[in-house]
Scaffold this motif. Structure first.
Motif, PDB file in Angstrom:
ATOM      1  N   ILE A  13       0.099  42.258 106.371  1.00 58.56           N
ATOM      2  CA  ILE A  13      -0.260  40.971 106.978  1.00 58.56           C
ATOM      3  C   ILE A  13      -0.964  41.168 108.313  1.00 58.56           C
ATOM      4  N   PHE A  17      -6.375  41.699 111.514  1.00 54.50           N
ATOM      5  CA  PHE A  17      -6.569  41.653 112.964  1.00 54.50           C
ATOM      6  C   PHE A  17      -6.347  43.008 113.625  1.00 54.50           C
ATOM      7  N   PHE A  91       3.331  35.584  98.695  1.00 54.14           N
ATOM      8  CA  PHE A  91       3.242  35.062 100.061  1.00 54.14           C
ATOM      9  C   PHE A  91       2.535  36.077 100.964  1.00 54.14           C
ATOM     10  N   ILE A  95      -1.074  35.617 102.956  1.00 55.77           N
ATOM     11  CA  ILE A  95      -1.208  35.755 104.417  1.00 55.77           C
ATOM     12  C   ILE A  95      -2.182  36.898 104.743  1.00 55.77           C
ATOM     13  N   ILE A  98      -5.715  35.581 104.172  1.00 56.84           N
ATOM     14  CA  ILE A  98      -6.123  34.665 105.255  1.00 56.84           C
ATOM     15  C   ILE A  98      -6.441  35.476 106.510  1.00 56.84           C
ATOM     16  N   GLY A  99      -5.574  36.450 106.796  1.00 55.86           N
ATOM     17  CA  GLY A  99      -5.769  37.277 107.987  1.00 55.86           C
ATOM     18  C   GLY A  99      -7.074  38.050 107.935  1.00 55.86           C
ATOM     19  N   ALA A 102      -9.977  35.566 108.422  1.00 51.01           N
ATOM     20  CA  ALA A 102     -10.019  35.103 109.816  1.00 51.01           C
ATOM     21  C   ALA A 102     -10.515  36.227 110.730  1.00 51.01           C
TER      22      ALA A 102
ATOM     23  N   ARG B 293       2.524  28.171 105.765  1.00 54.90           N
ATOM     24  CA  ARG B 293       1.792  29.422 105.586  1.00 54.90           C
ATOM     25  C   ARG B 293       0.639  29.539 106.586  1.00 54.90           C
ATOM     26  N   VAL B 296       2.068  30.452 109.953  1.00 56.98           N
ATOM     27  CA  VAL B 296       2.421  31.878 110.036  1.00 56.98           C
ATOM     28  C   VAL B 296       1.156  32.713 110.281  1.00 56.98           C
ATOM     29  N   ALA B 297       0.104  32.430 109.506  1.00 58.69           N
ATOM     30  CA  ALA B 297      -1.145  33.180 109.670  1.00 58.69           C
ATOM     31  C   ALA B 297      -1.726  32.952 111.068  1.00 58.69           C
ATOM     32  N   ILE B 300       0.160  34.991 113.719  1.00 55.37           N
ATOM     33  CA  ILE B 300      -0.218  36.413 113.673  1.00 55.37           C
ATOM     34  C   ILE B 300      -1.598  36.604 114.318  1.00 55.37           C
ATOM     35  N   ALA B 301      -2.533  35.728 113.972  1.00 53.93           N
ATOM     36  CA  ALA B 301      -3.878  35.827 114.551  1.00 53.93           C
ATOM     37  C   ALA B 301      -3.834  35.668 116.064  1.00 53.93           C
TER      38      ALA B 301
END
Lengths: 123, 837
Positions: A13, A17, A91, A95, A98-99, A102, B293, B296-297, B300-301
């Motif tokens: 996760i 980043f 899950f 995540i 998405i990470g 992003a 969700r 949470v993301a 973290i970002a």
């Protein structure tokens, strides 16, 4: 010893980043070292400085790493299929995706200046 | 072993039996408490005391600035006051407050009986109290730090701060930071391992996600500042010139190390508060959090982005345009994950049926103030604007909007929300609402005009200003607002005292909250749950009242007492499946004594009684070793029943015990510290003036090669020790300790025979410190090796019970890797500086 450890999945996760942060640190550090060693004075292909080439290459490498990582995550976890993953794994996968996306957007937004900003002049 | 209690009288017997084991003795026995409920409360109360002191200092500041050229304080006194105000609020209030909140509430929300390492909680608490006391006593003695809360060099260097004022900050804050590091490891391991069965990652309460991220941020955020503090103290005490430009140092290195910590620190403070908002808003909106969700993301970002914008505090120091672009863009980017959370909260409210209660008043106050602070933050992220507003009162206004709006208001909301949990008393509207409105109005009256004061050009940290500057009216308004706010906060304190005595009594779960901390009797018992729940849905969507009765009757897991042990369950991180029974340590004075010995080290440094340092170190090591007397078994236990027909091994026999995870986190923090040191040396080579040095240090071939050989041996021996556990053989642990000892000696010889005065130039100083760092790692490796021998000899190790050996193995591997990295780095740095190693 009894037990099993499937927990390293959780680290994924942070993958997106982490790559972004690595990009920032490397770009910032290498740009400073380039200024110190006067890489701007070294030209490649008669027009582009070594300094510019290096930071653009680092930028491109990080974009590529994020894209590749995203493809790998989709491909490997996708192969298992939604039914093959249990709920916590789905899950973590979501995540992670998405990470990565992003972080990709952040990389392009934050580091795009490598193409035109002056590299050693300070305000 | 008492069994599950089907009858009320048996339930009562179970409660009594648990309380006898988990509660600290009365009277002076309270000093032996290791329980998270007791220590969480103590953290919060201590933080509030420091908050009151910091607030009092703020009033003195506002009194001074209320009029131009005020005779109230002179420049020296004012410097001490504003330095201590910032230091107290950041280090003695905000961080400990969030730690206390997490320590109190996390295990309860996670369906556990305590944190993973209760004695570490207690040790951290005492280090915090002693470190904080050191700073306050210095202030009362007129020796408070006076170089600003970020202690910029060269102002804080010995040339410009010759007294012990700066040392008080460096040593006091470092002592307090021990508690932050222990809390970081505690929080991380607890969230990852110490949860109720069935609570997989995707079922964790949202606050646990926030605290997991905050724990990780603290783990890597604090080491750069600890390193900076050590380097500056070493420069001040022993003359090694890391920050002195005349000798190859650079004041900007301090700024980098400080803000590498300092900016993430803002988010370390904000995220727990945001976690509180994400917990409270769904309760009072009457529906689950929208976008779990996505939140949470976003968290973290936000954590990662916060580590990528430390330079936005340094725009004016002369950063290349390209780098300014990176940090400016990253600073603007943080608005995105922050906005995701804000929209999730608004969506939760708009989709629910909000109830306006006292905690919600503060949540709305938070929305208003924090959003404004966030907007001015985006303004300051833009380089051209920052160049104009830098070091003005605009920045003071911005940071107070962010920190008071983003932390103090949510923490007061949290205090009102969990007050019934801690005391069994509900808030009553009258005084609580009045206190809120006074605080809210006073805050905005104080800090909204301050934006204008700053835009009109008033710099920070000035104790007087000319009447003709046109700042007096705005400053007077700010001062009036500050006093109104102080009255409001005073009323909040009075309100809590009154509620403690006269608040409304209630039955279980007064807010109808869907989280597990309300599924227990309140005020909370020391053992939290008579038996542990099984979680089969999101843990912030449970029926706390119904579960509470079930658990109180002992019908969950571990609904019994066994061997007088303090037991809770450990789970697989991802799935939440039962993995182990964690047997926690009993009440002990050792954390207090160890913290006293640790404090003795820092006091000896402050008093320059260097002869006492080895004594303090030995005392600390011996006391820490005494902690191990209570842990471990002399026979294999095998899987033990946990209830519901299931069994699990005790943690010592488990594949992934909490302490092993803690060791890995410790090494991550250690590696961050080391990485910051390596960065520091390279930074000086790139940026500092007066390089290369006139004399370049030399290292002989023996010192470059021999440590590699003995470190490799230490690593292999450490690894082999685990492989042969249970055979009773001590060869490998002895070899491991011996090899580490040889490496330590070689590194120290290398450091002491550089051929260049380490006080003459930063290069020699950096090389010296890097080698000393490697030596220290090896000395700790010796301790781990000898500890393994001691445990084998004591009969605590078998093929199954090999945790005592496994816990040392990562350290041995890290020390070997770090030692080799240190040697390569030293060679490289000497080479870059124009010498040859």
């Amino acid at each position: 010893m009894i037990g099993r450890d499937r927990d390293r999945y959780v680290l994924l996760i942070a993958a997106g980043f982490t790559i972004w942060l690595t990009g920032l640190a490397v770009l910032y550090g290498v740009n400073a070292i380039g200024c110190k060693l006067d890489w701007q004075a070294v030209t490649i292909l008669q027009t582009v400085s070594l300094q510019r080439t290096v930071v653009v290459a680092i930028f491109a490498a990080h974009v590529a790493a994020l894209v590749l990582f995203f493809i790998l995550v989709r491909k490997n976890w996708g192969r298992a299929g939604a039914a093959g993953l249990d709920r916590p794994e789905r899950f973590v996968k979501r995540i992670t995706e998405i990470g990565l996306l992003a972080a990709l957007a952040s990389t392009v937004f934050a580091f795009f200046g490598v193409f035109w900003l002056t590299q050693c002049a300070a305000t | 072993m008492t069994g599950p209690a089907e009858h009320p009288s048996r339930a009562l017997a179970l409660h009594k039996a648990l309380r006898a084991i988990w509660s600290a003795p009365p009277g002076l026995g309270a000093f032996s408490a290791v329980n998270h409920t007791a220590l969480g409360r103590r953290f919060v109360i201590a933080a509030m005391v420091f908050f009151a002191i910091g607030g009092l200092l703020a009033m003195l500041i506002r009194t001074q600035l209320a009029s131009a050229a005020s005779p109230f304080m002179d420049a020296d006194q004012y410097a001490q006051i504003f330095t201590m105000h910032g230091t107290i609020m950041m280090f003695l209030f905000a961080i400990p407050m969030l730690e206390g909140m997490a320590i109190y509430v996390l295990p309860k929300m996670l369906g556990a009986r305590d944190m993973a390492f209760p004695r570490l909680t207690a040790y951290g608490f005492w280090c915090y109290v002693f470190g904080g006391t050191m700073l306050i006593v210095a202030m009362l003695a007129g020796l408070a730090p006076d170089a600003g809360w970020f202690m910029y060099t060269p102002l804080s260097s010995s040339a410009h701060s010759p007294g012990i004022n700066a040392d008080v900050w460096l040593l006091g804050v470092t002592l307090v930071e021990i508690s932050a590091m222990t809390a970081a490891i505690e929080i991380l391991v607890t969230v990852l391992k110490v949860r109720a069965p069935g609570m997989s990652l995707d079922r964790m309460p949202i606050l646990a996600w926030y605290m997991l991220v905050v724990g990780a941020m603290m783990l890597v955020g604090f080491p750069p500042l600890i390193l900076g503090s050590i380097l500056l103290e070493v420069e001040r005490a022993f003359g090694l010139p890391f920050f002195d430009p005349a000798r190859g140092g650079d004041p900007l290195l301090w700024q980098h190390l400080f803000w590498l910590f300092g900016h993430p620190e803002v988010y370390i403070i904000f995220l727990p508060a945001a976690g509180v908002i994400s917990t409270i808003v769904p309760v009072f909106a009457g529906r689950p959090l929208v976008g779990y969700r996505a939140v949470v993301a976003a968290v973290i970002a936000l954590a990662f982005l916060s580590f990528g914008l430390w330079v936005h505090h340094m725009y004016t120091v002369g950063i290349p345009h390209l780098s300014l672009g990176f940090f400016s863009a990253a600073s603007a980017l943080v608005a995105v994950p922050t906005a995701i959370q804000i929209f999730a909260w608004l969506a939760t409210l708009s989709h629910g049926r909000p109830r306006l209660s006292i905690p919600m008043l503060y949540v709305f106050g938070f929305f208003f103030i924090f959003v404004l602070g966030g907007l001015t933050g985006v303004m300051l992220a833009m380089v051209p604007f920052d160049l104009q507003a830098h070091d003005t009162h605009f920045v003071v206004a911005h940071l107070h909007y962010v920190l008071i709006g983003g932390f103090v208001f949510p923490m007061i909301a949290a205090a009102y929300y969990w007050f019934p949990h801690a005391t069994g008393r509900l808030p009553v509207r009258g005084l609580s609402a009045a206190a809120f409105w006074l605080t809210f109005a006073g805050f905005n009256l104080a800090f909204l005009p301050m934006h204008l004061t700053g835009l009109l050009g008033m710099p920070r940290r000035v104790y007087a200003y000319p009447p003709e500057a046109g700042w007096e009216t705005l400053n007077l308004v700010s001062s009036v607002g500050a006093f109104v706010m102080a009255i409001g906060l005073g009323l909040v304190a009075i309100d809590f005292m009154i509620l403690r005595r006269f608040g409304r009594a209630y039955r279980r779960d007064p807010w109808r909250a869907p989280t597990l901390e309300w599924a227990m009797p309140t005020p909370a018992q020391s053992y939290n749950f008579a038996s542990l729940p099984h979680v089969d849905r999101r843990a912030d969507d449970v029926d706390a009242s119904a579960i509470g009765n079930h658990l109180a009757a002992g019908r969950g897991y571990l609904g019994f007492v066994r061997n007088g042990w303090m037991e809770t369950l450990g789970v697989e991180t991802l799935s939440g499946r039962i993995e182990q029974i964690i047997v926690l340590p009993r009440q002990t004075y050792l954390p207090l004594l160890t913290a006293m010995a640790t404090t003795a080290f820092f006091v000896a440094m402050l008093a320059k009684a260097y002869w006492a340092l080895p004594l303090a170190v030995v005392a600390v090591v011996v006391l820490f070793l005494l902690w191990t007397r209570e842990s471990g078994f002399r026979r294999d236990m095998g899987p033990l029943a946990v209830g519901h027909g299931e069994a699990a091994p005790v943690h010592i026999e488990s594949a992934a015990p909490p302490s092993l995870r803690a060791m890995k986190f410790t090494l991550i923090a250690n590696a961050t510290f080391f990485g910051s040191l390596l960065f520091g040396g390279l930074f000086l080579w790139v940026s500092a003036p007066n390089w290369p040095p006139p004399t370049v240090p030399q290292l002989s071939f023996v010192f470059l090669t021999a440590p590699v050989a003995v470190l490799a041996l230490a690593w292999i021996a450490g690894h082999r020790s685990v492989g042969v556990a249970g055979s009773g053989g001590m060869l490998w642990p002895v070899l491991c300790a011996g090899a580490h000892g040889a490496a330590a000696i070689l590194f120290m010889f290398a450091a002491l025979s550089l051929g260049a005065d380490r006080t003459s130039h930063a290069l020699s100083a950096v090389v010296f410190v890097v080698l000393v760092y490697a030596a220290v790692q090896s000395v700790i490796g010796v301790l781990f090796g000898l500890y393994a021998v001691y445990r084998i000899a004591g009969g605590f190790v078998s093929a199954t019970r090999n945790l005592d050996l496994r816990i040392g193995a990562p350290w041995h591997a890290y020390t070997a890797g770090a030692g080799v990295a240190a040697l390569v780095y030293v060679m490289l740095l000497i080479e870059l500086a124009g010498g040859s190693p």
